[in-house]
Motif scaffolding. Structure first.
Motif, PDB file in Angstrom:
ATOM      1  N   ASP A  84       6.752   1.598   4.931  1.00 18.60           N
ATOM      2  CA  ASP A  84       7.506   2.241   3.861  1.00 18.60           C
ATOM      3  C   ASP A  84       6.802   2.000   2.526  1.00 18.60           C
ATOM      4  O   ASP A  84       6.676   2.903   1.702  1.00 18.60           O
ATOM      5  CB  ASP A  84       8.934   1.700   3.815  1.00 18.60           C
ATOM      6  CG  ASP A  84       9.732   2.066   5.056  1.00 18.60           C
ATOM      7  OD1 ASP A  84       9.432   3.114   5.666  1.00 18.60           O
ATOM      8  OD2 ASP A  84      10.634   1.298   5.422  1.00 18.60           O
ATOM      9  N   SER A  85       6.317   0.760   2.333  1.00 19.77           N
ATOM     10  CA  SER A  85       5.623   0.392   1.102  1.00 19.77           C
ATOM     11  C   SER A  85       4.398  -0.447   1.453  1.00 19.77           C
ATOM     12  O   SER A  85       4.513  -1.438   2.172  1.00 19.77           O
ATOM     13  CB  SER A  85       6.559  -0.401   0.182  1.00 19.77           C
ATOM     14  OG  SER A  85       5.871  -0.877  -0.958  1.00 19.77           O
ATOM     15  N   ASN A 115      -0.170   5.621   6.897  1.00 17.32           N
ATOM     16  CA  ASN A 115       0.983   6.471   6.602  1.00 17.32           C
ATOM     17  C   ASN A 115       2.009   5.609   5.879  1.00 17.32           C
ATOM     18  O   ASN A 115       2.551   4.667   6.468  1.00 17.32           O
ATOM     19  CB  ASN A 115       1.559   7.051   7.895  1.00 17.32           C
ATOM     20  CG  ASN A 115       2.569   8.149   7.645  1.00 17.32           C
ATOM     21  OD1 ASN A 115       3.375   8.056   6.732  1.00 17.32           O
ATOM     22  ND2 ASN A 115       2.531   9.197   8.454  1.00 17.32           N
ATOM     23  N   SER A 117       5.209   5.578   2.632  1.00 16.08           N
ATOM     24  CA  SER A 117       6.009   6.299   1.638  1.00 16.08           C
ATOM     25  C   SER A 117       5.472   6.027   0.235  1.00 16.08           C
ATOM     26  O   SER A 117       5.338   6.937  -0.581  1.00 16.08           O
ATOM     27  CB  SER A 117       7.474   5.867   1.740  1.00 16.08           C
ATOM     28  OG  SER A 117       8.014   6.203   3.000  1.00 16.08           O
ATOM     29  N   THR A 118       5.135   4.753  -0.033  1.00 16.85           N
ATOM     30  CA  THR A 118       4.551   4.353  -1.311  1.00 16.85           C
ATOM     31  C   THR A 118       3.312   3.517  -1.043  1.00 16.85           C
ATOM     32  O   THR A 118       3.382   2.520  -0.318  1.00 16.85           O
ATOM     33  CB  THR A 118       5.551   3.537  -2.155  1.00 16.85           C
ATOM     34  OG1 THR A 118       6.741   4.300  -2.357  1.00 16.85           O
ATOM     35  CG2 THR A 118       4.948   3.171  -3.493  1.00 16.85           C
ATOM     36  N   ALA A 144       0.821   9.852   2.213  1.00 15.55           N
ATOM     37  CA  ALA A 144       1.731   9.055   1.389  1.00 15.55           C
ATOM     38  C   ALA A 144       2.665   9.957   0.600  1.00 15.55           C
ATOM     39  O   ALA A 144       2.344  11.120   0.324  1.00 15.55           O
ATOM     40  CB  ALA A 144       0.936   8.169   0.427  1.00 15.55           C
ATOM     41  N   GLY A 145       3.817   9.395   0.248  1.00 18.81           N
ATOM     42  CA  GLY A 145       4.684  10.087  -0.689  1.00 18.81           C
ATOM     43  C   GLY A 145       4.133   9.943  -2.099  1.00 18.81           C
ATOM     44  O   GLY A 145       3.702  10.904  -2.728  1.00 18.81           O
TER      45      GLY A 145
END
Length: 267
Positions: A84-85, A115, A117-118, A144-145
């Motif tokens: 996620d991070s 991969n 998110s942040t 990534a986001g």
């Protein structure tokens, strides 16, 4: 991981003809710090293993690293990270802080796939797949986001002087991608092999006092690669650079940039 002692680690390395084992980690929160490391490297003729991490939060800090490198004739391993991070931050250390699948003598590199998110690569931290040998560098693939590369940080694949292999490709897909403060997203060759291509897809791309490039540098006999950017909004500011460069008779790579809005501003 990490304390006042050096070499605090989780490792599955090989020093002989046998292959290294893989390292697979699943965690909600994971911190590698203070020169701690996780590796599946080869120092012999066997191949490095794969490093796979699935984490909610992953931080690599203060001179620490994750690696699947080849130091002899075996091949380097693949690195796969889902988080996620993810933060790679070298701000409190004189030692390098990084994720790498490099080849220093004869083998091919592995690929690095991330991969997150942040994703933050900051203060001299880097992600690399480099070759110093006859083997090819691997590819760096990042989804990534929000992705930030800043304060002398790097996403890089390099074929170093004396190498015969090719540098790898860099592929990044992000909602927001920011490269700032003397940082680079770059693939280059200083040897006989070619530089790879750089492919960026983003909703918003900002290059601020930093560089996105593919280059055949002085001493290279190989060619630079393609540089492709597809984004809704691109800002190149404060001395930012998008470039393909050749320092030999080979042609520089093509630059293909598609954007709904493009700002090139030296302020």
């Amino acid at each position: 991981l990490g304390n006042d002692r050096a070499f605090t680690s989780i490792i599955s390395d090989t020093f002989s003809d046998g292959d290294a084992g893989g390292v697979t980690i699943v965690a909600k929160t994971m911190v590698v710090r203070d020169q701690g490391y996780i590796s599946s490297d080869t120092f012999g003729y066997g191949n490095a293993g794969a490093v796979s991490i699935d984490a909610g939060s992953l931080k690599v800090l203060n001179g620490s690293h994750l690696s699947a490198d080849s130091w002899r004739n075996g091949n380097a391993g693949d690195i796969s990270i889902r988080a996620d991070s993810l933060t790679i931050d070298s701000s409190d250390s004189s030692r390098q802080t990084y994720i790498s699948s490099d080849s220093l003598e004869g083998g091919d590199d592995g690929n690095v796939t991330i991969n997150a998110s942040t994703l933050s690569v900051v203060h001299g931290g880097f992600i690399s797949s480099n070759t110093y040998s006859g083997g090819d560098a691997g590819d760096l693939s990042i989804t990534a986001g929000t992705m930030t590369v800043q304060h002398n940080a790097a996403i890089a694949s390099v074929a170093y002087p004396g190498s015969a292999g090719n540098a790898g490709f860099i592929s990044i897909a992000a909602d927001t991608l920011t490269v700032r403060d003397n940082s680079v997203v770059s693939t280059s060759s200083a040897g006989d092999g070619d530089a790879g291509s750089v492919i960026l897809k983003a909703k918003t791309l900002t290059i601020d006092n930093s560089e996105v490039s593919s280059a055949a540098v002085v001493g290279a006999t190989g060619a630079s690669g393609l540089l492709s950017i597809n984004a809704q909004a691109v800002s190149v500011v404060n001395g930012g650079i998008i470039s393909t460069v050749s320092n030999n008779p080979r042609p520089a790579g093509q630059i293909d940039l598609t954007a709904e809005s493009l700002a090139v501003d030296d302020h």
